[in-house]
Every structure is written in structure tokens, then in C-alpha cells.
Enzyme design. Structure first.
Site: not given
Ligand code: NAD
Ligand code: UDP
Length: 346
Positions: A82, A171, A212
């Protein structure tokens, strides 16, 4: 609908640093959150490029199975840890991608204090590690730093409209605080930092129970469950396919831009949530019905990246349309879902 074409004349050649700090076989590339959705794709891509990769993950939302296939390369290791606590790595680190943090609203709201500390304490621990190893470090920031934006599209210069006191704050504010730490470490201590502001990204290997919107709709449609629409469904998002996003992260890490500030990475094509639902229903030929649920508090009403900076500095822009990306994601989920009844959506 096709994306607006970008003419070659407005996009100068990117300055990419030969990744000396990474191509040295003795140097490790560290990926926190490496067992998650984006992290596992990033690790795979880095291994393809010849890197030696260590993933650090507490497996809270990530899965060992996401990266199990990478172990056969002999250049990959997963350390369960962690990042709220400092970590020691045996060997010389060349680059750190700090991706650890739950990204799905229902998941990051499950333990909000831990989410906040992951962004703040985790970022500081990784920055200290980067300084110690003289390594370049990239922060996975987010479009959530813009909150519920009052202008569209959102350029990096926009400071955002964010609620400090609400269910999304753990967040959004954690990510904003992490950017502040990156700014201070770069300016005060000379840390070699990069910040990617990632917009909604989707693709294969998302957890079916992630919560999501894209994974929810695809799973619901494939399983014949109701499609859950929060609020009117008129809120918008801009969806980026995972391969495009990973390419952007790699380019940002490699670019010789010094401390250039945050860079938006996302697909500028904007859709309403209802449009996304209809597209998924059409593609899956599903008989699922739309079910309207109460709007979520502080749910941003619009989101669309201005990617001019990424185009100029990285020569990057997305290449995969939502239409094509959804086809790939639906094919993957159709193959891997197993018994539909087993999926419990957040
Ligand atoms: P995800 O939840 O699939 O991956 C996050 C990973 O981080 C997981 O493997 C989880 O176990 C690990 N993790 C969480 N807290 C931890 C901690 N305290 N110590 C060690 N590991 C930890 O999400 P993702 O979509 O792969 O996102 C990855 C990163 O990208 C995140 O930082 C997220 O905020 C950022 N991000 C993602 C998106 C997206 O749309 N996927 C958008 C904006 C930002
Ligand atoms: N959303 C939805 N139905 C779902 C999940 C999400 O209508 O089952 C909507 C949510 O309210 C938001 C958008 O889809 O307006 C994107 O949500 P998500 O959780 O993917 O990511 P966010 O951009 O809000 O972090």
C-alpha cells in the site's frame, strides 16, 4: 462521428527524449497501481518496449490475474504493498508511473479517507522515492480536478469548480493535492515530474464490477439487465480508448519538456450518457431497458478535454473512435464475463 482532423502545420514535431533512464536494463520502471485497469495495460506495453517493470499494488481494486501473464517475460514482478506507506525497492529505479488510486466513484467512496491518503501520502512517498533514485516520475491525475466545469472544452489553464465538501471530494481534492505536491517537489527539490490529466478511459480488462459507466452499460446489456441512468442522462463525458491513453502516458514520460505542467490526455469527442447507452444497446442487440435512477450528488454535467497541449508537445491525439473501441470492449467482455448472474454491479 469522425474526430476533427488536426492539420500537420499546427502540430510541430514532438521532442522525445531517448528514454536512456528507462532503456538501461539495470534501471527499473515502477508502476504503482500496476495490477489495475490502466496499470496492467501500461505494464504490458512497457515490457513490450524492453523495460524491466515492477508493479506495486495493494490489490484493492486491481487483480493479480490482470498481470499474471506478464510474469513469463522474466522482467516483471508484482509487489503487494500500500503506497500510503513508503516502499524500498532493491535496485535502481529509472522511472515511476504513479497510478495507484481507485478511480471508480463507488470504489473510491467505499473508504474515502484511504482514497484521499492514497493520493496525498502515496504521491509524497513516490516523489521521495523518485528523488532518492534520481528517477523521472509521472502522476496519473484526472479530469476530476476540473470538478463540474463551467467551460467546455477544459484546457489545462482552467482551475476548475470543485466541491471540497462532498462525496467526490476525497478523490478530486486528493488528486488536486497530489498535483500540488508534484509542483512543489519540482520547484523546490528539482524532481523530474510529469502530470497527466486523464479523461474517462475504457477498454478490455476493466473489472466487470468496476461501477464506471462504460463497463456498467456493456455488462448490463450483455447480461440483459436494465441499463442504469443516473439523472437525466444528458450529462456528457468524452471516452478515450485504453491503447490511445497508454500511448499518451508513454509519450509524456519520454518527452523532454522539463517541468511543463499538467497535460490533458483524453478523446475530445463528447457524448451524453444516453447516447452511450443507445450505442451499447445497438451494438449488443440487447433487449435491456433504460432505468432512470436519482442523479448522483456533484456529478459533473459536462466533460471534454482540450488536447491542444498534448498535440503540440507530444504529437499525440487519440486514434480509436468510441464506435471501434466499444466493439473491442464488447468482444472482450462477451468472451470473459462467464455466467451473467455472477456479476454484481456497483
Ligand atoms: P483501477 O481501480 O483499475 O486501478 C487502480 C489500481 O491502484 C488498482 O490496481 C488498485 O488495487 C491500486 N491501488 C489503489 N489504492 C492503492 C494504494 N493505496 N496502494 C497501492 N495500490 C493501490 O483504476 P484505473 O482506471 O486503472 O486508474 C488508474 C489511475 O488512473 C488512477 O490513479 C486513476 O485516478 C487515474 N485515472 C483513471 C481514469 C480512467 O478513466 N480510467 C481517469 C482519470 C484518472
Ligand atoms: N453513470 C450512469 N450509470 C451508471 C454509471 C455511471 O448513468 O451505471 C453516469 C454517472 O452518473 C456519470 C457518468 O455516467 O454522469 C460517468 O460516470 P463514471 O462513474 O464512469 O465516471 P465519472 O466521470 O463520473 O467519474
Amino acid at each position: 462521428m469522425p474526430m476533427t482532423p488536426i492539420t500537420a502545420t499546427t502540430t510541430p514535431a514532438p521532442v522525445l527524449r531517448p528514454m536512456a533512464f528507462c532503456s538501461d536494463p539495470d534501471r527499473i520502471t515502477l508502476v504503482t497501481g500496476g495490477a489495475g485497469f490502466l496499470g496492467s495495460h501500461l505494464c504490458a506495453r512497457l515490457l513490450d518496449m524492453g523495460h524491466r517493470v515492477i508493479a506495486v499494488d495493494n490489490l484493492s481494486t486491481g487483480r493479480r490475474s490482470n498481470v499474471a501473464h506478464l510474469e513469463q517475460t522474466g522482467r516483471f514482478e508484482l509487489i503487494e504493498h500500500d503506497i500510503i506507506a513508503p516502499v524500498e525497492i532493491d535496485g535502481q529505479i529509472g522511472a515511476i508511473y504513479n497510478l495507484a488510486c481507485p478511480a471508480s466513484p463507488p470504489k473510491y467512496q467505499r473508504d474515502p479517507v484511504h482514497t484521499f491518503r492514497t493520493s496525498i501520502d502515496g504521491a509524497q512517498n513516490m516523489l521521495d522515492l523518485a528523488l532518492k533514485h534520481d528517477a523521472r516520475i509521472l502522476q496519473a491525475s484526472t479530469s476530476e480536478v476540473y470538478g463540474d466545469p463551467e467551460l467546455s472544452p477544459q484546457p489545462e489553464s482552467y482551475c476548475g469548480a470543485v466541491n471540497t465538501y462532498g462525496p467526490r471530494a476525497c478523490y478530486d481534492e486528493g488528486k488536486r493535492g497530489a498535483e500540488t505536491l508534484f509542483y512543489e517537489y519540482a520547484h523546490r527539490f528539482g524532481a523530474d515530474t510529469r502530470i497527466a490529466r486523464i479523461f474517462n478511459t475504457y477498454g478490455p480488462r476493466m473489472d466487470a464490477e468496476d461501477g464506471r459507466v462504460v463497463s456498467n452499460f456493456v455488462v448490463q446489456a450483455l447480461c440483459g439487465q436494465d441499463i442504469t441512468i443516473y439523472g437525466s442522462g444528458r450529462q456528457t463525458r468524452s471516452f478515450c480508448y485504453v491503447d490511445d491513453l497508454i500511448e499518451g502516458l508513454i509519450r509524456l514520460m519520454a518527452a523532454d519538456i522539463g517541468f511543463g505542467g499538467p497535460v490533458n490526455l483524453g478523446n475530445p469527442r463528447e457524448f451524453t450518457v444516453l447516447e452511450l447507452a443507445q450505442l451499447v444497446l445497438d451494438k449488443t442487440q440487447s433487449s435491456s431497458q433504460l432505468r432512470y435512477l436519482q442523479a448522483l450528488p456533484d456529478d459533473p454535467r459536462q466533460r471534454r478535454p482540450d488536447i491542444t497541449r498534448a498535440q503540440m508537445v507530444l504529437g499525440w491525439q487519440p486514434t480509436v473512435s468510441l464506435n471501434d473501441g466499444l466493439d473491442r470492449m464488447i468482444a472482450h467482455f462477451a468472451e470473459t464475463l462467464g455466467t451473467p448472474k455472477e456479476v454484481v454491479l456497483s
